[in-house]
Design an enzyme around this catalytic site. Sequence first.
Site, mmCIF file in Angstrom:
data_model
loop_
_atom_site.group_PDB
_atom_site.id
_atom_site.type_symbol
_atom_site.label_atom_id
_atom_site.label_comp_id
_atom_site.label_asym_id
_atom_site.label_seq_id
_atom_site.Cartn_x
_atom_site.Cartn_y
_atom_site.Cartn_z
ATOM 1 N N SER A 1 8.667 -4.706 2.849
ATOM 2 C CA SER A 1 9.957 -5.024 2.770
ATOM 3 C C SER A 1 10.691 -5.127 3.846
ATOM 4 C CB SER A 1 10.555 -4.163 1.675
ATOM 5 O OG SER A 1 10.066 -4.040 0.375
HETATM 6 N N1 SAH Z 1 7.260 -0.480 -0.907
HETATM 7 C C1 SAH Z 1 6.110 -1.537 -0.279
HETATM 8 C C2 SAH Z 1 6.551 -3.001 -0.583
HETATM 9 C C3 SAH Z 1 5.322 -3.723 -1.347
HETATM 10 S S1 SAH Z 1 5.489 -5.163 -2.150
HETATM 11 C C4 SAH Z 1 6.062 -1.609 1.275
HETATM 12 O O1 SAH Z 1 7.121 -0.568 1.675
HETATM 13 O O2 SAH Z 1 5.393 -2.155 1.829
HETATM 14 C C5 SAH Z 1 5.537 -4.429 -3.631
HETATM 15 C C6 SAH Z 1 4.177 -3.879 -4.337
HETATM 16 O O3 SAH Z 1 4.086 -3.703 -5.726
HETATM 17 C C7 SAH Z 1 2.977 -4.700 -4.150
HETATM 18 O O4 SAH Z 1 2.265 -3.977 -3.264
HETATM 19 C C8 SAH Z 1 2.554 -4.742 -5.553
HETATM 20 O O5 SAH Z 1 1.058 -4.909 -5.575
HETATM 21 C C9 SAH Z 1 2.946 -3.651 -6.266
HETATM 22 N N2 SAH Z 1 3.190 -4.034 -7.481
HETATM 23 C C10 SAH Z 1 3.472 -5.120 -8.524
HETATM 24 N N3 SAH Z 1 3.402 -4.745 -9.812
HETATM 25 C C11 SAH Z 1 2.905 -3.465 -10.007
HETATM 26 C C12 SAH Z 1 2.716 -2.552 -11.027
HETATM 27 N N4 SAH Z 1 2.886 -3.201 -12.117
HETATM 28 N N5 SAH Z 1 2.463 -1.457 -10.776
HETATM 29 C C13 SAH Z 1 2.388 -1.033 -9.587
HETATM 30 N N6 SAH Z 1 2.414 -1.625 -8.538
HETATM 31 C C14 SAH Z 1 2.807 -2.951 -8.628
#
Ligand code: SAH
Length: 211
Positions: free
Chosen positions: A60
């Site tokens: 993000s």
């Molecule tokens: N906080 C992260 C942002 C990651 S983007 C950072 O700082 O890098 C969002 C993430 O949510 C992705 O890795 C995706 O795989 C995960 N995601 C999406 N749906 C999900 C679910 N149902 N359970 C767990 N993770 C999920």
Amino acid sequence: MTSERTRERLVRRLANAGIRDPRVLNAMRRVPRHLFVDEALASRAYEDTALPIGHGQTISQPHVVARMTEVLLGDGDPPAKVLEIGTGCGYQTAVLATLVERVFTIERIRGLYSRANGHLRELGVHNVRQRLGDGYLGWPTEAPFDGILLTAAPPYVPEGLLAQLAPQGRLVAPVGEPGAQALRLLIRGDEGIEARDLAPVSFVAMQEGLP
Ligand code: SAH
């Protein structure tokens, strides 16, 4: 390009853009974001933009990480026990880990789960527990949580997660369909759930089940 000075410049930019909580600015100052992205992108780690982390996901934008953390903390003492959904590369996790006692974080993609595990170990972060699984289910055996933070956007706030929020607890989530998401804060008050939409945001969609 990845020095403390560049990071300090980002922190100043975040402060100018309205991030006020000194605890959050300090956390952003402490966590080396360049260690969470591919080497090829490290030189861009302190720009205020989202960057790809593989598997079609992104780390993000720093301003969004800072803002969500600020909203999760509120004005009082930081929540002791926090659940994060969407570990990704673990950057937001590491920011939270500097501010709260314990972080529980769930990711559904194995490659990202392992990658985050490596980054957090490398940084010596010890107050985080990771799980590979579907965030829609939360982490029932560890509930309730004083704070819950989603970093992927569900179409609505999952009831199962809300059920794991402690009294006075705060849940922060991007909610809605792609192109029409809002950052939403829900607080479990004495009279029930209080909800507020804070700002338009753009997140990857939260997926159901495991890939
Ligand atoms: N906080 C992260 C942002 C990651 S983007 C950072 O700082 O890098 C969002 C993430 O949510 C992705 O890795 C995706 O795989 C995960 N995601 C999406 N749906 C999900 C679910 N149902 N359970 C767990 N993770 C999920």
